[in-house]
Design a protein around this motif. Structure first.
Motif, short mmCIF file in Angstrom:
data_model
loop_
_atom_site.label_atom_id
_atom_site.label_comp_id
_atom_site.label_asym_id
_atom_site.label_seq_id
_atom_site.Cartn_x
_atom_site.Cartn_y
_atom_site.Cartn_z
N ARG A 1 -19.37 -5.55 5.09
CA ARG A 1 -19.59 -4.21 4.55
C ARG A 1 -18.91 -3.14 5.40
N ALA A 2 -19.02 -3.28 6.73
CA ALA A 2 -18.40 -2.31 7.63
C ALA A 2 -16.88 -2.31 7.46
N THR A 3 -16.30 -3.49 7.27
CA THR A 3 -14.86 -3.57 7.06
C THR A 3 -14.45 -2.86 5.77
N LEU A 4 -15.16 -3.16 4.69
CA LEU A 4 -14.83 -2.51 3.41
C LEU A 4 -14.97 -1.00 3.50
N GLU A 5 -16.01 -0.53 4.18
CA GLU A 5 -16.19 0.92 4.33
C GLU A 5 -15.09 1.54 5.19
N THR A 6 -14.73 0.85 6.25
CA THR A 6 -13.75 1.39 7.19
C THR A 6 -12.36 1.50 6.58
N ILE A 7 -11.98 0.52 5.78
CA ILE A 7 -10.63 0.54 5.21
C ILE A 7 -10.64 0.94 3.74
N SER A 8 -11.68 1.62 3.31
CA SER A 8 -11.82 1.99 1.89
C SER A 8 -10.70 2.91 1.40
N PHE A 9 -10.02 3.58 2.30
CA PHE A 9 -8.92 4.47 1.90
C PHE A 9 -7.65 3.70 1.54
N MET A 10 -7.61 2.41 1.89
CA MET A 10 -6.42 1.59 1.62
C MET A 10 -6.62 0.78 0.34
N PRO A 11 -5.57 0.58 -0.43
CA PRO A 11 -5.72 -0.25 -1.64
C PRO A 11 -5.93 -1.72 -1.25
#
Length: 151
Positions: free
Chosen positions: A52-62
């Motif tokens: 979850r932390a990874t998805l939140e952290t890189i959410s700006f990238m496609p």
């Protein structure tokens, strides 16, 4: 009484004394149980806080690929509007079910645009280390919130 006899007598009494001490500690109240599974996976194949932390952290990238069972997240190329002459692509691997620093690996690719062609360029090690640090900090925050009943 000899020394060895005294030790044997003490050893026979030790379990009784220990039980008495343990009973006195509790005061009859039920102790809250630690959430032993909190740092472990819940419904996916890898640590859910890291995921979850990874998805939140890189959410700006496609996102190009996500595999929660295998613990792999691959982004597509991302061009920062403030730096249109370079682009980045990430592969994040979550390697374990435990929330540990060595359970996370970030690999980055960087390209620069030279004369209309995208050319491979080096990525500073500090870039991936900083990203890992941000993800780990967020994962620990998510776990802390879940343990405290805030998540």
């Amino acid at each position: 009484m000899s020394f060895s006899a005294a030790i044997r007598a003490s050893l026979r009494l030790a379990p009784v004394v220990a039980l008495g001490l343990l009973a006195a500690c509790g005061g009859g109240k039920a102790r809250p149980k630690a959430d032993l599974a909190a740092s472990k996976v819940t419904t996916i194949g890898v640590n859910s806080y890291l995921w979850r932390a990874t998805l939140e952290t890189i959410s700006f990238m496609p996102l190009l690929q996500t595999d929660s069972n295998g613990g792999v997240i691959v982004t597509d190329w991302y061009i920062n509007p403030k730096s249109p002459g370079e682009r980045m692509k990430l592969t994040v691997s979550i390697l374990d079910q435990d929330l540990r620093a060595d359970a996370l690996r970030v690999a980055a690719s960087r390209q620069t645009n030279q004369g209309g062609q995208w050319i491979e360029a080096p990525v500073q090690a500090a870039t991936t280390q900083k990203l890992e640090e941000i993800i780990l900090t967020r994962a620990r925050d998510l776990r802390r919130m879940a343990v405290n009943g805030q998540g």
